[in-house]
Structure formats: C-alpha cells, structure tokens
Design a protein around this motif. Sequence first.
Motif, PDB file in Angstrom:
ATOM      1  N   HIS A  90      43.190  34.630  40.746  1.00 39.11           N
ATOM      2  CA  HIS A  90      42.929  35.606  39.680  1.00 39.11           C
ATOM      3  C   HIS A  90      41.459  36.015  39.663  1.00 39.11           C
ATOM      4  O   HIS A  90      41.149  37.199  39.444  1.00 39.11           O
ATOM      5  CB  HIS A  90      43.336  35.034  38.323  1.00 39.11           C
ATOM      6  N   GLU A  91      40.577  35.064  39.897  1.00 38.53           N
ATOM      7  CA  GLU A  91      39.151  35.389  39.956  1.00 38.53           C
ATOM      8  C   GLU A  91      38.859  36.324  41.121  1.00 38.53           C
ATOM      9  O   GLU A  91      38.070  37.267  40.989  1.00 38.53           O
ATOM     10  CB  GLU A  91      38.319  34.107  40.057  1.00 38.53           C
ATOM     11  N   GLN A  92      39.490  36.078  42.252  1.00 39.36           N
ATOM     12  CA  GLN A  92      39.313  36.950  43.413  1.00 39.36           C
ATOM     13  C   GLN A  92      39.818  38.351  43.110  1.00 39.36           C
ATOM     14  O   GLN A  92      39.168  39.338  43.422  1.00 39.36           O
ATOM     15  CB  GLN A  92      40.030  36.391  44.637  1.00 39.36           C
ATOM     16  N   ILE A  93      40.989  38.430  42.501  1.00 45.37           N
ATOM     17  CA  ILE A  93      41.572  39.725  42.160  1.00 45.37           C
ATOM     18  C   ILE A  93      40.670  40.461  41.167  1.00 45.37           C
ATOM     19  O   ILE A  93      40.413  41.652  41.315  1.00 45.37           O
ATOM     20  CB  ILE A  93      42.999  39.564  41.592  1.00 45.37           C
ATOM     21  N   ALA A  94      40.168  39.736  40.170  1.00 48.19           N
ATOM     22  CA  ALA A  94      39.309  40.344  39.142  1.00 48.19           C
ATOM     23  C   ALA A  94      38.042  40.931  39.769  1.00 48.19           C
ATOM     24  O   ALA A  94      37.553  41.962  39.328  1.00 48.19           O
ATOM     25  CB  ALA A  94      38.947  39.323  38.075  1.00 48.19           C
ATOM     26  N   GLY A  95      37.555  40.293  40.814  1.00 43.48           N
ATOM     27  CA  GLY A  95      36.377  40.808  41.493  1.00 43.48           C
ATOM     28  C   GLY A  95      36.644  42.045  42.320  1.00 43.48           C
ATOM     29  O   GLY A  95      35.732  42.779  42.682  1.00 43.48           O
ATOM     30  N   GLN A  96      37.919  42.304  42.612  1.00 42.53           N
ATOM     31  CA  GLN A  96      38.283  43.428  43.469  1.00 42.53           C
ATOM     32  C   GLN A  96      38.889  44.594  42.689  1.00 42.53           C
ATOM     33  O   GLN A  96      39.063  45.670  43.232  1.00 42.53           O
ATOM     34  CB  GLN A  96      39.329  42.976  44.500  1.00 42.53           C
ATOM     35  N   THR A  97      39.262  44.383  41.414  1.00 38.55           N
ATOM     36  CA  THR A  97      39.992  45.386  40.656  1.00 38.55           C
ATOM     37  C   THR A  97      39.131  45.955  39.544  1.00 38.55           C
ATOM     38  O   THR A  97      38.620  45.189  38.726  1.00 38.55           O
ATOM     39  CB  THR A  97      41.277  44.761  40.041  1.00 38.55           C
TER      40      THR A  97
END
Length: 101
Positions: A90-97
């Motif tokens: 989720h942290e990775q996704i949040a950094g990309q979205t």
Amino acid sequence: MDDAARTELASLRKSIDNIDAALVHLLAERFKCTQAVGRLKAATGMAPSDPERERVQIARLRALAEAAELDPAFAEKFLTFIVAEVIHHHEQIAGQTPHAE
C-alpha cells in the motif's frame, strides 16, 4: 522403513503438497484484493495502514485458530507477516498514485 510406512509417508506428503498449492493460490487471491484496496486508499488519500482493522483481524484470526485447534500465537504471527507485506504494498502504491482532489 518398511513399505507400508513409505507408502503412508508418500501419501501424507502428497496431501501436504496439495495444501501448500492451495495456500499459494489463496494468498495470490488475497493479495489481488489487497492491491485493489491499496489503489483505492491511494486514490482517496487514505492511510496505507488501519491499526484498528488490524487489531480486529488479529483477534478474529486468533479465535478462528483456537476453534481449529491451531496455535493462536502462530496464527497471529502469520497474519502479522501478511499484514506487514500488505502495508508495504500500500505504501508503494501510495507513492505511485496521485491523490484524488
């Protein structure tokens, strides 16, 4: 080891292999769902983790483990490991979205 023991061992190991395969497929499905949750959270600016949800899920899993005669501490460790990986995703996704306005 005699032939009967070898046959029984092979049968038990085949069952274990089948269960392991089912676990991998279940985990893959679970992570597909949690990836969707991560994308939703990222798009709406929600935090990657939800400590209250995690607390409730751990308590729920411990109760399920007890009912299934599985060590609740082991079940908690297993879920904690999975949740940590989900939060990382989720942290990775949040950094990309980009966040929704």
